[in-house]
Scaffold this motif. Structure first.
Motif, short mmCIF file in Angstrom:
data_model
loop_
_atom_site.label_atom_id
_atom_site.label_comp_id
_atom_site.label_asym_id
_atom_site.label_seq_id
_atom_site.Cartn_x
_atom_site.Cartn_y
_atom_site.Cartn_z
N ASP A 8 -30.08 -2.62 -32.46
CA ASP A 8 -29.60 -2.38 -31.16
C ASP A 8 -30.69 -2.78 -29.95
O ASP A 8 -30.72 -2.98 -29.18
N LEU A 9 -32.06 -2.81 -30.94
CA LEU A 9 -33.31 -2.97 -30.00
C LEU A 9 -33.53 -4.63 -30.06
O LEU A 9 -34.33 -5.08 -29.58
N VAL A 10 -32.56 -5.40 -30.72
CA VAL A 10 -33.12 -6.76 -31.06
C VAL A 10 -33.03 -7.72 -29.85
O VAL A 10 -34.32 -8.34 -29.60
N ARG A 11 -32.25 -7.44 -28.97
CA ARG A 11 -32.27 -8.02 -27.36
C ARG A 11 -33.41 -7.95 -26.65
O ARG A 11 -34.21 -8.76 -26.13
N ASN A 12 -33.74 -6.53 -26.79
CA ASN A 12 -35.05 -6.10 -26.25
C ASN A 12 -36.38 -6.77 -26.72
O ASN A 12 -37.27 -7.18 -26.04
N ARG A 13 -36.31 -6.87 -27.99
CA ARG A 13 -37.52 -7.52 -28.74
C ARG A 13 -37.66 -9.12 -28.32
O ARG A 13 -38.71 -9.75 -28.19
N PHE A 60 -26.43 -8.17 -35.56
CA PHE A 60 -27.19 -9.07 -34.65
C PHE A 60 -26.13 -9.75 -33.77
O PHE A 60 -26.36 -9.52 -32.50
N TYR A 61 -25.12 -10.44 -33.95
CA TYR A 61 -24.43 -10.86 -33.35
C TYR A 61 -23.57 -9.91 -32.53
O TYR A 61 -22.90 -10.53 -31.25
N ALA A 62 -23.32 -8.97 -32.75
CA ALA A 62 -22.74 -7.92 -31.99
C ALA A 62 -23.59 -7.55 -30.59
O ALA A 62 -23.32 -7.10 -29.63
N GLN A 63 -24.77 -7.75 -30.80
CA GLN A 63 -25.82 -7.43 -29.70
C GLN A 63 -26.14 -8.73 -28.91
O GLN A 63 -26.49 -8.60 -27.71
N MET A 64 -26.49 -10.07 -29.38
CA MET A 64 -26.47 -11.16 -28.65
C MET A 64 -25.87 -12.31 -29.57
O MET A 64 -26.09 -12.34 -30.62
N ASN A 65 -25.13 -13.29 -29.08
CA ASN A 65 -24.61 -14.38 -29.65
C ASN A 65 -25.55 -15.70 -29.57
O ASN A 65 -25.19 -16.85 -29.44
N GLY A 66 -26.68 -15.25 -30.25
CA GLY A 66 -27.67 -16.29 -30.52
C GLY A 66 -28.72 -16.36 -29.33
O GLY A 66 -28.46 -15.67 -28.28
N CYS A 67 -29.67 -17.52 -29.35
CA CYS A 67 -30.53 -17.58 -28.27
C CYS A 67 -31.28 -18.87 -28.51
O CYS A 67 -31.13 -19.42 -29.65
N LYS A 68 -31.74 -19.21 -27.47
CA LYS A 68 -32.79 -20.45 -27.49
C LYS A 68 -33.94 -20.28 -26.71
O LYS A 68 -34.03 -20.11 -25.63
N ILE A 69 -35.21 -20.45 -27.62
CA ILE A 69 -36.50 -20.13 -26.66
C ILE A 69 -37.24 -21.45 -27.11
O ILE A 69 -37.46 -21.72 -28.48
#
Length: 190
Positions: A8-13, A60-69
């Motif tokens: 649940d904190l992965v997006r925050n990280r 993980f995907y329930a918190q965010m459907n991927g990312c690009k940095i």
């Protein structure tokens, strides 16, 4: 604390990572996008296509459907003959992971083994981190140099993401996680 325990904190990280990169005077942040969570239907469909998707990956995907940095060092001095100081995290949406990789990862004329490769982090055009069933076991996190190399890391999805955040997505940093690639030039730079 492992990422699997604090999904649940992965997006925050990842948000903290973006702030850290923005505040680093030596870094130029080129792109930073965190996707919204994957919907329950997308996750359900992904599980129908790949029933062995790891639980920590689903969380993980329930918190965010991927990312690009994407970032690079402002001083473009080569670290060695082939690489500069740069990073790319391109965790793909779950729909893309379970979609068809024909004509991208494998072609009709190639061996069936390649058809089981499912990219999850396409950090450069020619290489990615992928899921692959090693020795007919559960899906494993591997380094894949498209069409040429496939090396298991021995890490779970959450362990990979944890290391990805810690390394700031340093290009080819995954090679440092593969037992047989630890002496590669990229792993040694890392």
């Amino acid at each position: 604390m492992h990422l699997a325990e604090t999904m649940d904190l992965v997006r925050n990280r990842f948000e903290q990572l973006i702030v850290e990169l923005q505040e680093n005077q030596s870094i130029e942040l080129k792109k930073a996008r965190l996707r919204e969570p994957a919907g329950s239907e997308a996750i359900k469909k992904a599980r129908e296509i790949l029933p062995d998707l790891p639980e920590d990956m689903i969380a993980f995907y329930a918190q965010m459907n991927g990312c690009k940095i994407e970032w690079f060092g402002k001083e473009q001095k080569p670290l060695n003959e082939d690489h500069y100081c740069e990073g790319m995290i391109n965790l793909l949406p779950i729909e893309t992971i379970v979609g068809s990789w024909q004509n991208v990862i494998w072609f009709k004329s190639e061996q069936e083994t390649l058809q089981s490769i499912r990219p999850i982090d396409f950090f450069v055009e020619e290489a990615c981190t992928a899921l692959f069933p090693v020795a007919d076991e559960e899906l494993t996190i591997c380094y894949h140099y498209c069409g040429e190399e496939l090396h298991p890391t021995g890490y779970t999805f959450s362990e990979y993401v944890e290391r990805l955040i810690e390394s700031r997505g340093f290009i080819f940093g995954i090679k440092a996680l593969c037992l047989y690639l630890t002496q590669s030039s990229e792993a040694l730079m890392f």
